[in-house]
Scaffold this motif. Structure first.
Motif, PDB file in Angstrom:
ATOM      1  N   ILE A   1      87.690 -31.270 -88.200  1.00 22.68           N
ATOM      2  CA  ILE A   1      88.585 -31.898 -87.222  1.00 22.68           C
ATOM      3  C   ILE A   1      88.290 -33.395 -87.108  1.00 22.68           C
ATOM      4  O   ILE A   1      89.209 -34.224 -87.061  1.00 22.68           O
ATOM      5  CB  ILE A   1      88.444 -31.207 -85.850  1.00 22.68           C
ATOM      6  N   MET A   2      86.999 -33.755 -87.086  1.00 24.48           N
ATOM      7  CA  MET A   2      86.637 -35.171 -86.976  1.00 24.48           C
ATOM      8  C   MET A   2      87.101 -35.962 -88.202  1.00 24.48           C
ATOM      9  O   MET A   2      87.491 -37.136 -88.088  1.00 24.48           O
ATOM     10  CB  MET A   2      85.123 -35.323 -86.796  1.00 24.48           C
ATOM     11  N   SER A   3      87.103 -35.338 -89.356  1.00 23.60           N
ATOM     12  CA  SER A   3      87.552 -36.038 -90.570  1.00 23.60           C
ATOM     13  C   SER A   3      89.041 -36.343 -90.509  1.00 23.60           C
ATOM     14  O   SER A   3      89.514 -37.284 -91.165  1.00 23.60           O
ATOM     15  CB  SER A   3      87.231 -35.205 -91.813  1.00 23.60           C
ATOM     16  N   MET A   4      89.791 -35.591 -89.728  1.00 20.56           N
ATOM     17  CA  MET A   4      91.242 -35.804 -89.610  1.00 20.56           C
ATOM     18  C   MET A   4      91.570 -37.014 -88.738  1.00 20.56           C
ATOM     19  O   MET A   4      92.691 -37.526 -88.796  1.00 20.56           O
ATOM     20  CB  MET A   4      91.900 -34.549 -89.026  1.00 20.56           C
ATOM     21  N   VAL A   5      90.607 -37.461 -87.909  1.00 19.87           N
ATOM     22  CA  VAL A   5      90.903 -38.545 -86.964  1.00 19.87           C
ATOM     23  C   VAL A   5      89.946 -39.721 -87.138  1.00 19.87           C
ATOM     24  O   VAL A   5      89.805 -40.545 -86.234  1.00 19.87           O
ATOM     25  CB  VAL A   5      90.840 -38.033 -85.506  1.00 19.87           C
ATOM     26  N   GLU A   6      89.311 -39.815 -88.299  1.00 21.23           N
ATOM     27  CA  GLU A   6      88.275 -40.846 -88.449  1.00 21.23           C
ATOM     28  C   GLU A   6      88.830 -42.255 -88.287  1.00 21.23           C
ATOM     29  O   GLU A   6      88.108 -43.165 -87.852  1.00 21.23           O
ATOM     30  CB  GLU A   6      87.556 -40.695 -89.787  1.00 21.23           C
ATOM     31  N   ASN A   7      90.119 -42.478 -88.566  1.00 20.68           N
ATOM     32  CA  ASN A   7      90.710 -43.812 -88.392  1.00 20.68           C
ATOM     33  C   ASN A   7      90.875 -44.182 -86.922  1.00 20.68           C
ATOM     34  O   ASN A   7      91.083 -45.361 -86.591  1.00 20.68           O
ATOM     35  CB  ASN A   7      92.062 -43.895 -89.099  1.00 20.68           C
ATOM     36  N   ASN A   8      90.801 -43.179 -86.036  1.00 25.17           N
ATOM     37  CA  ASN A   8      90.875 -43.447 -84.597  1.00 25.17           C
ATOM     38  C   ASN A   8      89.512 -43.815 -84.014  1.00 25.17           C
ATOM     39  O   ASN A   8      89.416 -44.218 -82.856  1.00 25.17           O
ATOM     40  CB  ASN A   8      91.409 -42.219 -83.853  1.00 25.17           C
ATOM     41  N   HIS A   9      88.460 -43.639 -84.817  1.00 23.80           N
ATOM     42  CA  HIS A   9      87.087 -43.962 -84.402  1.00 23.80           C
ATOM     43  C   HIS A   9      86.756 -43.388 -83.013  1.00 23.80           C
ATOM     44  O   HIS A   9      86.504 -44.137 -82.063  1.00 23.80           O
ATOM     45  CB  HIS A   9      86.863 -45.467 -84.426  1.00 23.80           C
ATOM     46  N   PRO A  10      86.763 -42.054 -82.885  1.00 21.76           N
ATOM     47  CA  PRO A  10      86.419 -41.448 -81.585  1.00 21.76           C
ATOM     48  C   PRO A  10      84.934 -41.615 -81.275  1.00 21.76           C
ATOM     49  O   PRO A  10      84.075 -41.244 -82.069  1.00 21.76           O
ATOM     50  CB  PRO A  10      86.779 -39.967 -81.792  1.00 21.76           C
ATOM     51  N   TRP A  11      84.665 -42.190 -80.107  1.00 29.66           N
ATOM     52  CA  TRP A  11      83.288 -42.374 -79.646  1.00 29.66           C
ATOM     53  C   TRP A  11      83.019 -41.407 -78.497  1.00 29.66           C
ATOM     54  O   TRP A  11      83.882 -41.150 -77.656  1.00 29.66           O
ATOM     55  CB  TRP A  11      83.070 -43.800 -79.132  1.00 29.66           C
TER      56      TRP A  11
END
Length: 373
Positions: A120-130
């Motif tokens: 799931i994190m790989s799907m949103v890596e461009n959003n840089h979730p912190w």
């Protein structure tokens, strides 16, 4: 006050052996989450080289029938190295190795929540979730009684203990200091600590961490805490309501932001995310403790700085809400929000995954979407 028998062993004698040279060999302690979803297990192997990256580490195995993870007739489970840290107990060049667990058929074990979280994190890596997680815990004697409490009664009521100083207010600071320094040595992204509202209750904070690293760093920080407490002969409990009655429970407040939220006028994105969270309250409640909400039901009562488990709420600087927007974020119109619902014994992998699913992947409904189909 009951402390463990092992803690009374002569540590100076042990140190004679720990000071012996180990040659070119390296001890790697493999750490994993057991079948309870809360307990941690570990075992050590010798390597004839110092690993520099996770790819240098070999897979290993263990008996899953003794960790609530398999039957005895088919008990081999695989340990897949996932994250590596310096070992604060044996010191350099030795390592702590956090592992994922795979079953005999190479599929993730039921309590291996890292596997899906990573996808799931790989799907949103461009959003840089912190993420930043505030881990509360309670120190207990080995008989289950809170550390430092009178053996046949209770301490004075809550009030003087939060961030308190003094022998009658802070119980177990030596453990807190040892844990903090051990985490720094290991490379864990620990960023603070404080005494909490209930005596013998403490908190440490980990973050900011991006993506999958949040779960990795919090689990290793928990492991280090358990090991430090083992040396001192006491127990660290992550029970969300260790003492019933008029005493605060223990949570794991989770701070979350994305690149958009941190930029100018990010407050609008924060508010949109909170609207989405409001529509999926019960999905998050089920994800926020290992018993699907049953543990949190003892804690989220609407009292003792908590919201009600049955209702979603949000507000600026409101510690009685499900979601708190810090006052500075409201003023600056950008930043992050705090989800105050996760319990102290939550699995950070599923907590962070749930926030990403709802706020970034914009999922709706009571169940998570399956992206593998």
């Amino acid at each position: 006050m009951a402390t463990s028998t092992s803690s009374k062993l002569n540590k100076a004698v042990k140190q004679q052996y720990m000071d012996l040279p180990q040659g070119d060999m390296v001890q790697a302690m493999y750490v994993w989450i057991d079948g309870s979803g809360e307990g941690l297990r570990c075992k050590t192997r010798t390597l004839d080289f110092e690993p520099k990256t996770i790819d240098d580490l070999p897979e290993w195995n263990f008996d899953g029938s003794s960790t609530y993870q398999s039957e005895g007739s088919n008990s081999d489970m695989f340990l897949i190295p996932a994250a590596m840290f310096r070992d604060p107990f044996r010191k350099d060049p030795n390592k702590l190795v956090l592992c994922e667990v795979l079953k005999y058929n190479r599929k993730p074990a039921e309590t291996n929540l890292r596997h899906t979280c990573k996808r799931i994190m790989s799907m949103v890596e461009n959003n840089h979730p912190w993420f930043g997680m505030e881990q509360e815990y309670t120190l207990l004697s080995t008989d289950g009684h809170p550390f430092g409490w009178p053996s046949n009664g209770f301490p004075g009521p809550q009030g003087p203990y939060y961030c308190g100083v003094g022998a009658d207010k802070a119980f177990g600071r030596d453990i807190v200091e040892a844990h903090y320094r051990a985490c720094l040595y290991a490379g864990v992204m620990i960023c603070g600590t404080n005494a909490e509202v209930m005596p013998a209750q403490w908190e440490f904070q980990v973050g900011p961490c991006e993506g999958i690293s949040m779960g990795d760093h919090l689990w290793v920080a928990r492991f280090i805490l358990h090991r430090v407490c083992e040396d001192f002969g006491v127990v660290a409990s992550f029970d969300p309501k260790p003492i019933p009655g008029n005493w605060n429970g223990a949570g794991c407040h989770t701070n979350f932001s994305t690149k958009e939220m941190r930029e100018e006028n990010g407050l609008k994105v924060i508010e949109e995310s909170i609207e989405r969270l409001a529509q999926r309250h019960m999905y998050h409640i089920r994800a926020y403790d290992p018993k699907g909400g049953l543990d949190n039901a003892r804690r989220l009562t609407g009292r003792h700085e908590t919201s009600s488990i049955d209702e979603f709420s949000a507000g600026v600087a409101n510690r009685g809400a499900s979601i708190r927007i810090p006052r500075a974020v409201g003023q600056e119109k950008k930043g992050y929000f705090e989800d105050r619902r996760p319990s102290a014994n939550c699995d950070p992998y599923i907590v962070t995954e749930a926030l990403v699913r709802t706020c970034l992947l914009k999922e709706e409904g009571k169940e998570p979407k399956d992206y593998s189909k």
